[in-house]
Design a protein around this motif. Structure first.
Motif, PDB file in Angstrom:
ATOM      1  N   LYS A  86       0.842  -1.203   0.000  1.00  0.00           N
ATOM      2  CA  LYS A  86       0.000   0.000   0.000  1.00  0.00           C
ATOM      3  C   LYS A  86       0.872   1.245   0.000  1.00  0.00           C
ATOM      4  O   LYS A  86       1.904   1.294   0.666  1.00  0.00           O
ATOM      5  CB  LYS A  86      -0.894   0.047   1.242  1.00  0.00           C
ATOM      6  CG  LYS A  86      -1.969  -0.983   1.281  1.00  0.00           C
ATOM      7  CD  LYS A  86      -2.802  -0.790   2.537  1.00  0.00           C
ATOM      8  CE  LYS A  86      -3.786  -1.910   2.737  1.00  0.00           C
ATOM      9  NZ  LYS A  86      -4.512  -1.745   3.999  1.00  0.00           N
ATOM     10  N   THR A 113      -8.210   2.574  -0.509  1.00  0.00           N
ATOM     11  CA  THR A 113      -8.694   2.616   0.866  1.00  0.00           C
ATOM     12  C   THR A 113      -8.821   4.062   1.329  1.00  0.00           C
ATOM     13  O   THR A 113      -7.948   4.887   1.067  1.00  0.00           O
ATOM     14  CB  THR A 113      -7.717   1.875   1.796  1.00  0.00           C
ATOM     15  OG1 THR A 113      -7.534   0.552   1.318  1.00  0.00           O
ATOM     16  CG2 THR A 113      -8.238   1.828   3.209  1.00  0.00           C
ATOM     17  N   ASN A 129     -11.776   1.835   8.249  1.00  0.00           N
ATOM     18  CA  ASN A 129     -11.509   2.123   6.849  1.00  0.00           C
ATOM     19  C   ASN A 129     -12.601   1.542   5.970  1.00  0.00           C
ATOM     20  O   ASN A 129     -13.187   0.506   6.286  1.00  0.00           O
ATOM     21  CB  ASN A 129     -10.173   1.516   6.410  1.00  0.00           C
ATOM     22  CG  ASN A 129      -9.002   2.085   7.139  1.00  0.00           C
ATOM     23  OD1 ASN A 129      -8.994   3.261   7.488  1.00  0.00           O
ATOM     24  ND2 ASN A 129      -7.995   1.270   7.377  1.00  0.00           N
ATOM     25  N   SER A 131     -12.897   0.469   1.815  1.00  0.00           N
ATOM     26  CA  SER A 131     -12.051   0.294   0.644  1.00  0.00           C
ATOM     27  C   SER A 131     -12.844  -0.317  -0.505  1.00  0.00           C
ATOM     28  O   SER A 131     -13.832  -1.010  -0.297  1.00  0.00           O
ATOM     29  CB  SER A 131     -10.830  -0.571   0.967  1.00  0.00           C
ATOM     30  OG  SER A 131     -11.220  -1.854   1.371  1.00  0.00           O
ATOM     31  N   GLU A 133     -12.144  -2.539  -4.136  1.00  0.00           N
ATOM     32  CA  GLU A 133     -11.126  -3.392  -4.745  1.00  0.00           C
ATOM     33  C   GLU A 133     -11.661  -4.033  -6.003  1.00  0.00           C
ATOM     34  O   GLU A 133     -12.871  -4.200  -6.177  1.00  0.00           O
ATOM     35  CB  GLU A 133     -10.668  -4.473  -3.779  1.00  0.00           C
ATOM     36  CG  GLU A 133     -11.726  -5.499  -3.460  1.00  0.00           C
ATOM     37  CD  GLU A 133     -11.222  -6.568  -2.515  1.00  0.00           C
ATOM     38  OE1 GLU A 133     -11.585  -7.733  -2.723  1.00  0.00           O
ATOM     39  OE2 GLU A 133     -10.481  -6.236  -1.577  1.00  0.00           O
TER      40      GLU A 133
END
Length: 158
Positions: A86, A113, A129, A131, A133
């Motif tokens: 990341k 994120t 968080n 996120s 994807e």
């Protein structure tokens, strides 16, 4: 497969070597997270869900490396494990890549994120968080056979 294990061990070794230097820069050197993921599986044309457990090592202010272990969920990629890299674009926004295996096949993906909430009390931090994807559970299939997912994760670190 053996190359993947050697790569993971090398990354883990370098992360552990870098931990004392990182400990002097900031309080977050290690983070544990748990995520719930829901997404649309394009190859099955159905909605799926799964759960992940992650370990992240903060190598610098803007670079993290970690491991994600995914349970076999409903209409998602099945049991999988990933190496995650990341990069923090800004304080709450990270972009990352995932590479690992899903069953007997190689898998890869991209992740974005956003940190919703964070709190730091005496060196222990908590984070919430969200996120997005795009995961390819089998990289031999086309790019249109992936899974678009949204995850909500809770993490704590030291």
């Amino acid at each position: 497969m053996r190359k993947l294990y050697v790569s993971v061990l090398l990354v883990l070794f370098f992360a552990l070597v870098a931990l004392p230097a990182v400990a002097q820069e900031g309080p977050d050197i290690f983070e544990v997270e748990n995520s719930m993921i829901m997404g649309y599986n394009f190859s099955l044309d159905d909605v799926g869900q799964t759960q992940r457990f992650g370990l992240n090592f903060n190598l610098s202010d803007s670079f993290d490396v970690g491991f994600l272990f995914q349970q076999a969920g409903t209409n998602y990629a099945g049991a999988a494990s990933f190496l995650v890299l990341k990069y923090a674009i800004t304080e709450p926004i990270n972009v990352g890549i995932m590479y690992g295996n899903s069953g007997a096949t190689a898998a890869s993906g991209l992740m974005f994120t956003y940190g919703l909430l964070s709190n730091d009390v005496q060196g222990i931090s908590t984070k919430l968080n969200v996120s997005m994807e795009y995961l390819l559970p089998d990289i031999t299939l086309g790019i249109d056979q992936g899974i678009f997912g949204v995850a909500l994760s809770l993490g704590f670190g030291i």
